[in-house]
Scaffold this motif. Structure first.
Motif, mmCIF file in Angstrom:
data_model
loop_
_atom_site.group_PDB
_atom_site.id
_atom_site.type_symbol
_atom_site.label_atom_id
_atom_site.label_comp_id
_atom_site.label_asym_id
_atom_site.label_seq_id
_atom_site.Cartn_x
_atom_site.Cartn_y
_atom_site.Cartn_z
ATOM 1 N N ILE A 42 0.844 -1.206 0.000
ATOM 2 C CA ILE A 42 0.000 0.000 0.000
ATOM 3 C C ILE A 42 0.873 1.247 0.000
ATOM 4 C CG2 ILE A 42 -1.644 1.337 1.381
ATOM 5 C CD1 ILE A 42 -2.857 -1.401 2.231
ATOM 6 N N GLY A 43 1.917 1.229 0.808
ATOM 7 C CA GLY A 43 2.841 2.371 0.853
ATOM 8 C C GLY A 43 3.507 2.611 -0.495
ATOM 9 N N GLN A 44 3.899 1.540 -1.179
ATOM 10 C CA GLN A 44 4.518 1.672 -2.502
ATOM 11 C C GLN A 44 3.544 2.299 -3.494
ATOM 12 O OE1 GLN A 44 5.689 -2.481 -3.003
ATOM 13 N NE2 GLN A 44 7.815 -1.825 -3.168
ATOM 14 N N ILE A 45 2.311 1.822 -3.473
ATOM 15 C CA ILE A 45 1.301 2.353 -4.398
ATOM 16 C C ILE A 45 1.071 3.834 -4.133
ATOM 17 C CG2 ILE A 45 -1.151 2.279 -5.040
ATOM 18 C CD1 ILE A 45 -0.970 -0.795 -4.610
ATOM 19 N N GLN A 46 0.897 4.197 -2.882
ATOM 20 C CA GLN A 46 0.633 5.594 -2.554
ATOM 21 C C GLN A 46 1.823 6.487 -2.910
ATOM 22 O OE1 GLN A 46 -0.645 5.103 1.541
ATOM 23 N NE2 GLN A 46 -2.775 5.357 0.943
ATOM 24 N N LEU A 47 3.034 6.010 -2.711
ATOM 25 C CA LEU A 47 4.219 6.780 -3.076
ATOM 26 C C LEU A 47 4.280 6.984 -4.592
ATOM 27 C CD1 LEU A 47 6.900 8.125 -2.306
ATOM 28 C CD2 LEU A 47 7.977 5.882 -2.520
ATOM 29 N N LEU A 48 4.035 5.920 -5.346
ATOM 30 C CA LEU A 48 4.033 6.041 -6.807
ATOM 31 C C LEU A 48 2.926 6.982 -7.281
ATOM 32 C CD1 LEU A 48 4.774 2.315 -7.659
ATOM 33 C CD2 LEU A 48 6.221 4.268 -8.280
ATOM 34 N N GLN A 49 1.752 6.906 -6.659
ATOM 35 C CA GLN A 49 0.660 7.813 -7.020
ATOM 36 C C GLN A 49 1.080 9.262 -6.767
ATOM 37 O OE1 GLN A 49 -2.432 6.092 -4.560
ATOM 38 N NE2 GLN A 49 -3.448 5.177 -6.337
ATOM 39 N N GLU A 50 1.727 9.489 -5.649
ATOM 40 C CA GLU A 50 2.161 10.845 -5.302
ATOM 41 C C GLU A 50 3.205 11.354 -6.295
ATOM 42 O OE1 GLU A 50 4.011 13.207 -1.461
ATOM 43 O OE2 GLU A 50 3.097 11.240 -1.180
ATOM 44 N N VAL A 51 4.182 10.536 -6.629
ATOM 45 C CA VAL A 51 5.234 10.918 -7.576
ATOM 46 C C VAL A 51 4.643 11.212 -8.959
ATOM 47 C CG1 VAL A 51 7.244 10.015 -8.836
ATOM 48 C CG2 VAL A 51 7.096 9.718 -6.362
ATOM 49 N N LEU A 52 3.648 10.436 -9.335
ATOM 50 C CA LEU A 52 3.006 10.623 -10.645
ATOM 51 C C LEU A 52 1.950 11.721 -10.642
ATOM 52 C CD1 LEU A 52 2.649 6.855 -11.564
ATOM 53 C CD2 LEU A 52 4.087 8.526 -12.749
ATOM 54 N N GLY A 53 1.693 12.313 -9.486
ATOM 55 C CA GLY A 53 0.691 13.368 -9.399
ATOM 56 C C GLY A 53 -0.735 12.863 -9.499
ATOM 57 N N LEU A 54 -0.936 11.612 -9.160
ATOM 58 C CA LEU A 54 -2.278 11.015 -9.204
ATOM 59 C C LEU A 54 -2.962 11.163 -7.850
ATOM 60 C CD1 LEU A 54 -1.291 7.695 -11.005
ATOM 61 C CD2 LEU A 54 -2.374 9.706 -12.033
ATOM 62 N N PRO A 55 -4.295 11.119 -7.839
ATOM 63 C CA PRO A 55 -4.994 11.152 -6.546
ATOM 64 C C PRO A 55 -4.625 9.897 -5.738
ATOM 65 C CG PRO A 55 -6.561 11.045 -8.381
ATOM 66 C CD PRO A 55 -5.199 11.056 -8.968
ATOM 67 N N LEU A 56 -4.444 10.090 -4.455
ATOM 68 C CA LEU A 56 -4.062 8.988 -3.579
ATOM 69 C C LEU A 56 -5.287 8.194 -3.153
ATOM 70 C CD1 LEU A 56 -1.487 10.654 -1.152
ATOM 71 C CD2 LEU A 56 -1.019 9.375 -3.231
ATOM 72 N N ASN A 57 -5.165 6.883 -3.227
ATOM 73 C CA ASN A 57 -6.193 6.009 -2.675
ATOM 74 C C ASN A 57 -5.929 5.858 -1.185
ATOM 75 O OD1 ASN A 57 -5.616 4.729 -5.638
ATOM 76 N ND2 ASN A 57 -7.770 4.649 -5.113
ATOM 77 N N SER A 58 -6.985 5.728 -0.418
ATOM 78 C CA SER A 58 -6.809 5.502 1.017
ATOM 79 C C SER A 58 -6.451 4.043 1.267
ATOM 80 C CB SER A 58 -8.082 5.864 1.778
ATOM 81 O OG SER A 58 -9.098 4.943 1.468
ATOM 82 N N ALA A 59 -5.834 3.771 2.389
ATOM 83 C CA ALA A 59 -5.456 2.404 2.747
ATOM 84 C C ALA A 59 -6.686 1.500 2.805
ATOM 85 C CB ALA A 59 -4.715 2.404 4.073
#
Length: 83
Positions: A42-59
Protein backbone atom coordinates in the motif's frame (compact mmCIF):
# COMPACT_ATOMS: atom_id res chain seq x y z
CA UNK A 1 -14.57 -47.18 28.12
CA UNK A 2 -10.91 -47.31 29.21
CA UNK A 3 -9.94 -46.23 32.68
CA UNK A 4 -8.31 -42.78 32.71
CA UNK A 5 -6.45 -41.56 35.75
CA UNK A 6 -6.74 -38.01 37.01
CA UNK A 7 -3.13 -37.48 35.99
CA UNK A 8 -3.83 -38.60 32.41
CA UNK A 9 -6.92 -36.38 32.21
CA UNK A 10 -4.99 -33.36 33.53
CA UNK A 11 -2.07 -34.07 31.18
CA UNK A 12 -4.46 -34.26 28.22
CA UNK A 13 -6.17 -30.99 29.20
CA UNK A 14 -2.80 -29.27 29.61
CA UNK A 15 -1.70 -30.62 26.22
CA UNK A 16 -4.82 -29.19 24.62
CA UNK A 17 -4.24 -25.80 26.31
CA UNK A 18 -0.62 -25.72 25.16
CA UNK A 19 -1.67 -26.63 21.62
CA UNK A 20 -4.31 -23.89 21.57
CA UNK A 21 -1.82 -21.30 22.85
CA UNK A 22 0.79 -22.28 20.27
CA UNK A 23 -1.83 -22.15 17.52
CA UNK A 24 -3.00 -18.72 18.63
CA UNK A 25 0.59 -17.40 18.85
CA UNK A 26 1.39 -18.79 15.42
CA UNK A 27 -1.78 -17.23 13.98
CA UNK A 28 -0.87 -13.86 15.44
CA UNK A 29 2.62 -14.06 13.93
CA UNK A 30 1.28 -15.02 10.50
CA UNK A 31 -1.26 -12.20 10.67
CA UNK A 32 1.43 -9.72 11.67
CA UNK A 33 3.67 -10.84 8.79
CA UNK A 34 0.81 -10.58 6.29
CA UNK A 35 -0.02 -7.12 7.62
CA UNK A 36 3.56 -5.97 7.07
CA UNK A 37 3.50 -7.22 3.47
CA UNK A 38 0.15 -5.54 2.83
CA UNK A 39 1.32 -2.27 4.42
CA UNK A 40 4.47 -2.26 2.31
CA UNK A 41 2.50 -2.73 -0.92
CA UNK A 42 0.00 0.00 0.00
CA UNK A 43 2.84 2.37 0.85
CA UNK A 44 4.52 1.67 -2.50
CA UNK A 45 1.30 2.35 -4.40
CA UNK A 46 0.63 5.59 -2.55
CA UNK A 47 4.22 6.78 -3.08
CA UNK A 48 4.03 6.04 -6.81
CA UNK A 49 0.66 7.81 -7.02
CA UNK A 50 2.16 10.85 -5.30
CA UNK A 51 5.23 10.92 -7.58
CA UNK A 52 3.01 10.62 -10.64
CA UNK A 53 0.69 13.37 -9.40
CA UNK A 54 -2.28 11.01 -9.20
CA UNK A 55 -4.99 11.15 -6.55
CA UNK A 56 -4.06 8.99 -3.58
CA UNK A 57 -6.19 6.01 -2.68
CA UNK A 58 -6.81 5.50 1.02
CA UNK A 59 -5.46 2.40 2.75
CA UNK A 60 -9.05 1.25 3.32
CA UNK A 61 -9.62 1.05 -0.44
CA UNK A 62 -6.80 -1.49 -0.70
CA UNK A 63 -7.84 -3.78 2.14
CA UNK A 64 -10.22 -5.81 -0.04
CA UNK A 65 -7.52 -6.49 -2.63
CA UNK A 66 -5.19 -9.46 -2.76
CA UNK A 67 -1.41 -9.14 -2.72
CA UNK A 68 -1.39 -10.14 -6.41
CA UNK A 69 -3.80 -7.32 -7.27
CA UNK A 70 -1.64 -4.85 -5.36
CA UNK A 71 1.49 -6.12 -7.13
CA UNK A 72 -0.22 -5.62 -10.50
CA UNK A 73 -1.14 -2.05 -9.53
CA UNK A 74 2.46 -1.38 -8.51
CA UNK A 75 3.64 -2.69 -11.90
CA UNK A 76 1.11 -0.48 -13.72
CA UNK A 77 2.24 2.60 -11.84
CA UNK A 78 5.93 1.82 -12.36
CA UNK A 79 5.25 1.46 -16.09
CA UNK A 80 3.82 4.99 -16.12
CA UNK A 81 6.88 6.24 -14.27
CA UNK A 82 9.36 4.76 -16.76
CA UNK A 83 8.05 5.22 -20.30
Amino acid sequence: MPYVTSFERIAKEEGIKIGEERGRDEGIKVGRDEGKVLGLRIGQIQLLQEVLGLPLNSAEEFQQKSIDELDRRISELKAKLIP
